[in-house]
Motif scaffolding. Structure first.
Motif, PDB file in Angstrom:
ATOM      1  N   UNK A   1       0.828  -1.206   0.000  1.00 37.81           N
ATOM      2  CA  UNK A   1       0.000   0.000   0.000  1.00 37.81           C
ATOM      3  C   UNK A   1       0.865   1.260   0.000  1.00 37.81           C
ATOM      4  N   UNK A   2       0.256   2.371  -0.372  1.00 38.09           N
ATOM      5  CA  UNK A   2       0.960   3.657  -0.435  1.00 38.09           C
ATOM      6  C   UNK A   2       1.392   4.098   0.962  1.00 38.09           C
ATOM      7  N   UNK A   3       2.646   4.508   1.121  1.00 34.71           N
ATOM      8  CA  UNK A   3       3.127   4.926   2.449  1.00 34.71           C
ATOM      9  C   UNK A   3       2.521   6.257   2.900  1.00 34.71           C
ATOM     10  N   UNK A   4       2.246   6.347   4.183  1.00 34.40           N
ATOM     11  CA  UNK A   4       1.873   7.594   4.860  1.00 34.40           C
ATOM     12  C   UNK A   4       0.698   8.319   4.191  1.00 34.40           C
ATOM     13  N   UNK A   5      -0.203   7.552   3.629  1.00 32.27           N
ATOM     14  CA  UNK A   5      -1.387   8.148   2.998  1.00 32.27           C
ATOM     15  C   UNK A   5      -2.349   8.668   4.061  1.00 32.27           C
ATOM     16  N   UNK A   6      -2.504   7.887   5.130  1.00 34.27           N
ATOM     17  CA  UNK A   6      -3.408   8.248   6.222  1.00 34.27           C
ATOM     18  C   UNK A   6      -2.801   7.767   7.531  1.00 34.27           C
ATOM     19  N   UNK A   7      -3.003   8.538   8.595  1.00 38.50           N
ATOM     20  CA  UNK A   7      -2.479   8.181   9.909  1.00 38.50           C
ATOM     21  C   UNK A   7      -3.555   8.393  10.966  1.00 38.50           C
ATOM     22  N   UNK A   8      -3.460   7.636  12.047  1.00 44.26           N
ATOM     23  CA  UNK A   8      -4.395   7.782  13.164  1.00 44.26           C
ATOM     24  C   UNK A   8      -3.615   7.919  14.465  1.00 44.26           C
ATOM     25  N   UNK A   9      -4.301   8.371  15.493  1.00 42.13           N
ATOM     26  CA  UNK A   9      -3.758   8.316  16.848  1.00 42.13           C
ATOM     27  C   UNK A   9      -4.195   6.979  17.444  1.00 42.13           C
ATOM     28  N   UNK A  10      -3.286   6.007  17.570  1.00 39.22           N
ATOM     29  CA  UNK A  10      -3.690   4.682  18.062  1.00 39.22           C
ATOM     30  C   UNK A  10      -4.312   4.711  19.453  1.00 39.22           C
ATOM     31  N   UNK A  11      -3.988   5.747  20.231  1.00 42.45           N
ATOM     32  CA  UNK A  11      -4.494   5.832  21.596  1.00 42.45           C
ATOM     33  C   UNK A  11      -5.751   6.687  21.711  1.00 42.45           C
TER      34      UNK A  11
END
Length: 225
Positions: free
Chosen positions: A67-77
């Protein structure tokens, strides 16, 4: 994530940083902070299984790697991720709310989880380092999660230190070691840990792609403040 210390750290800063002190072996202190971890992967797998799609963990890692790197990020906490159920949909909602591309495919969702976890590890690592005079050069990952080579590599990339992965059965081996110590079969904890290390296949992961991960850290800092 944490350190083994000889004394607890109890002050306003450690309280604000949400670190905890747990009693370890022989009066040591496990100074640590909990991170959501592979619960996100497990719950995503369960969601797809309920939909009739049994995706093996190895296949999940393979899809993420493509998959494409760093397309979407979340706060896991983020608190929403603590509760079980509908994890991919919660991840999509978080990305939508934060104005990011919404991950649609399994690979995009899994890669989002892996990269976000690694970047969160980096934040906690650097917060942890303010409590020690000399920073460790290696992050040890133990337990079942240490078998996830893609996440191990991402963790090394994000933090910028070597990652050593093993043993898988850390809890069981630790229990056996303490029983051997109590029975006099080994002299001390150091000997026990040496035996465990020599009985395990250690995989190491060196930091790579530091420029792109440095950019990702800035991106992540806007999401996970």
């Amino acid at each position: 994530m944490g350190l083994e210390l000889q004394e607890p750290v109890i002050n306003e800063q450690s309280f604000a940083d949400a670190f905890t002190n747990e009693i370890g072996i022989n009066g040591t202190v496990r100074f640590l902070k909990n991170i959501c971890g592979l619960w996100l992967i497990q719950e995503s797998k369960r969601f797809w299984l309920d939909e009739g799609q049994d995706v093996a963990y190895a296949k999940m890692a393979s899809l993420a790697s493509e998959a494409e790197p760093f397309r979407s990020l979340i706060n896991p906490d983020d608190p929403r991720f603590i509760e079980a159920g509908c994890m991919p949909e919660k991840i999509q909602a978080f990305c939508r709310e934060t104005g990011q591309p919404v991950p649609e495919s399994k690979g995009e969702i899994i890669r989002c989880i892996y990269e976000s976890l690694a970047l969160r590890y980096n934040q906690v690592w650097h917060s942890l380092m303010q409590y020690v005079d000399e920073a460790p050069t290696t992050l040890h990952i133990v337990g079942g999660g240490c078998q996830d080579n893609l996440l191990n590599q991402f963790a090394a990339n994000a933090i910028g230190v070597r990652v050593a992965a093993c043993p898988v059965e850390a809890t069981g081996l630790g229990n056996i070691m303490v029983q051997m110590l109590a029975d006099g079969a080994i002299a001390d904890v150091t000997e026990g840990r040496t035996i465990v290390l020599n009985s395990s296949l250690v995989q190491t992961f060196e930091p790579a792609d530091q420029v792109v991960w440095a950019e990702a850290k800035l991106q992540f800092s806007m999401i996970c403040k």
